[in-house]
Design a protein around this motif. Structure first.
Motif, PDB file in Angstrom:
ATOM      1  N   PRO A 142     102.939  56.580 -26.290  1.00  0.00           N
ATOM      2  CA  PRO A 142     102.123  55.746 -25.405  1.00  0.00           C
ATOM      3  C   PRO A 142     101.178  54.886 -26.258  1.00  0.00           C
ATOM      4  O   PRO A 142     100.546  55.402 -27.190  1.00  0.00           O
ATOM      5  N   ILE A 143     101.118  53.609 -25.966  1.00  0.00           N
ATOM      6  CA  ILE A 143     100.263  52.726 -26.766  1.00  0.00           C
ATOM      7  C   ILE A 143      99.199  52.058 -25.892  1.00  0.00           C
ATOM      8  O   ILE A 143      99.388  51.870 -24.688  1.00  0.00           O
ATOM      9  N   GLY A 144      98.104  51.687 -26.550  1.00  0.00           N
ATOM     10  CA  GLY A 144      97.062  50.885 -25.909  1.00  0.00           C
ATOM     11  C   GLY A 144      97.072  49.507 -26.559  1.00  0.00           C
ATOM     12  O   GLY A 144      97.294  49.390 -27.769  1.00  0.00           O
ATOM     13  N   SER A 177      98.134  51.290 -21.514  1.00  0.00           N
ATOM     14  CA  SER A 177      96.849  50.771 -21.076  1.00  0.00           C
ATOM     15  C   SER A 177      96.506  49.511 -21.856  1.00  0.00           C
ATOM     16  O   SER A 177      96.764  49.438 -23.060  1.00  0.00           O
ATOM     17  N   LEU A 178      95.933  48.513 -21.165  1.00  0.00           N
ATOM     18  CA  LEU A 178      95.616  47.236 -21.826  1.00  0.00           C
ATOM     19  C   LEU A 178      94.178  46.841 -21.538  1.00  0.00           C
ATOM     20  O   LEU A 178      93.702  46.990 -20.399  1.00  0.00           O
ATOM     21  N   PHE A 179      93.513  46.290 -22.563  1.00  0.00           N
ATOM     22  CA  PHE A 179      92.155  45.778 -22.359  1.00  0.00           C
ATOM     23  C   PHE A 179      92.022  44.384 -22.953  1.00  0.00           C
ATOM     24  O   PHE A 179      92.467  44.110 -24.069  1.00  0.00           O
ATOM     25  N   ASP A 180      91.391  43.516 -22.175  1.00  0.00           N
ATOM     26  CA  ASP A 180      90.975  42.200 -22.653  1.00  0.00           C
ATOM     27  C   ASP A 180      89.727  41.850 -21.851  1.00  0.00           C
ATOM     28  O   ASP A 180      89.728  42.047 -20.622  1.00  0.00           O
ATOM     29  N   ILE A 186      90.344  52.896 -23.986  1.00  0.00           N
ATOM     30  CA  ILE A 186      91.618  53.085 -24.697  1.00  0.00           C
ATOM     31  C   ILE A 186      91.428  54.053 -25.867  1.00  0.00           C
ATOM     32  O   ILE A 186      92.195  54.999 -26.046  1.00  0.00           O
ATOM     33  N   PHE A 187      90.352  53.847 -26.648  1.00  0.00           N
ATOM     34  CA  PHE A 187      90.139  54.733 -27.803  1.00  0.00           C
ATOM     35  C   PHE A 187      89.884  56.181 -27.358  1.00  0.00           C
ATOM     36  O   PHE A 187      90.249  57.120 -28.053  1.00  0.00           O
TER      37      PHE A 187
END
Ligand SMILES: NC(=O)c1ccc[n+]([C@@H]2O[C@H](COP(=O)([O-])OP(=O)(O)OC[C@H]3O[C@@H](n4cnc5c(N)ncnc54)[C@H](O)[C@@H]3O)[C@@H](O)[C@H]2O)c1
Length: 342
Positions: A6-8, A33-36, A60-61
């Motif tokens: 699983p990646i962020g 999971s994605l963050f911007d 995410i971290f």
């Protein structure tokens, strides 16, 4: 069954537009999971991947299930995210240029220092043309690469405001020609020993100069001549993304006098009327599969953090000595004692 990681994903801008297909295709990673900070960008790709959006980078971290993070932010917002990834034990895939300056690049190398895997993606990553050239030069059939020449001409970047700001990115060489500095170093098969850099403005009114070039000398006597200009107002097909006219003049010469170019799907070498040709072979899998393969094998990443650090170290020496040939010391910071604090 091979494990699927699983990646962020941090940073859902134009680079993710290039990469989202490869990520989706990879059988060894899946986007969780994605963050911007531009939330609609994260939402757009979350929908594409069937993933979730995160409210912050920390979300995410702090997710223990995520083992790999893709840090696809601009260079000036990379260092703190890399340091946070190391603190939370996440492996890292990020992208060129590693940092806008040597201090930040060095801080990342010192922080990572074997604790997690870190790859830096470039034009070289998974590049079948470059791998074919490498095999040909290493085979000895036409000699080793003695001269690498590449000119790039395009319009300056329009899809963001940071790329033309020297403090955030560093100018056309750092933004784009760094790809070919990295390829030339890879193909030379020897450490860079000296460089000379030129930076001028000819036509644009940007925060950075519009035209830059570098000569790099290698320990085995090879040289690379790299030239980029944003001076010409070449065509922009879509100003909201990297979709512009691109002129690439690229050739190499070997120490046996062979002139080497890319010709359609082939590498072509000519000398004194003789012509040799090799098909450009494919590179199997996606870069994400290759990252996981190296991670699981405990092998070095195909283009790791220290390799990317060397490009920034060359750029730093070059930019501090414009117009002069400067010797290079590319001893990685991880092999040197940390600086004394006073
Ligand atoms: N666009 C290309 O063609 C291309 C090609 C190769 C490499 N790259 C490299 O990819 C990197 C990103 O470039 P880009 O073109 O995608 O830029 P971009 O400006 O299009 O996208 C960067 C994204 O990062 C987001 N961001 C900023 N701070 C963040 C944070 N703290 N956490 C999460 N996201 C954050 C921004 O909101 C933006 O959406 C750069 O290093 C660039 O050199 C880009």
């Amino acid at each position: 069954m091979s494990k699927v990681y699983p990646i962020g994903i941090l940073g859902c801008g134009d680079y993710l537009r290039w990469e989202h297909g490869n990520i989706k295709k990879s059988r060894r990673v899946h986007a969780k999971s994605l963050f911007d900070p531009a939330a609609q960008r994260a939402a757009h790709y979350a929908e594409f991947f069937g993933a979730q959006t995160a409210d912050s980078a920390d979300a995410i971290f702090d997710d223990d299930e995520i083992e790999i993070v893709l840090i696809f932010t601009p260079p000036w917002v990379r260092k703190d995210l890399v340091l946070r990834a190391v603190e939370t034990g996440k492996h890292i895939i990020t992208v060129k240029p590693l940092a806008p300056n040597l201090a930040e690049a060095t801080a990342m190398v010192r922080a990572v220092n074997g604790k997690v895997d870190c790859a830096v993606f470039y034009r070289r990553t998974g590049n079948a043309q470059v791998e074919t050239l490498k095999r040909i030069f290493e085979s000895g059939e036409i000699g080793r690469m003695a001269l690498y020449r590449e000119d790039w001409l395009h319009h300056y970047p329009t899809w963001n405001k940071w790329a033309t700001d020297p403090a955030k990115n560093g100018g056309p060489f750092m933004d784009a020609m760094v790809h070919n500095l990295n390829i030339a170093r890879y193909l030379a098969g020897a450490e860079a020993s000296a460089c000379a850099f030129f930076s001028d403005n000819h036509a644009q009114h940007l925060q950075c100069n519009d035209t830059e070039s570098m000569k790099v000398d290698f320990e085995n006597g090879a040289s690379a001549l790299l030239f980029i200009t944003w001076a010409a107002d070449l065509e922009i097909y879509d100003a909201t993304k990297n979709d512009r006219e691109h002129i690439d003049i690229w050739y190499m010469i070997t120490d046996q006098g062979w002139y080497v170019t890319l010709d359609g799907g082939n590498v072509k070498a000519s000398k004194d009327g003789q012509v040799k040709s090799w098909p450009v072979g494919g590179v199997p899998g996606t870069p994400y599969e290759r990252f996981v393969a190296a991670l699981e094998a405990g092998a070095p990443q195909p283009c790791g953090l220290v390799d990317a650090w060397k490009d920034i170290a060359i750029m730093d020496a070059a930019a501090r000595n414009v117009g002069r040939t400067v010797p290079l010391d590319l001893t990685p910071p991880s092999d040197k004692p940390p600086p004394a604090h006073h």
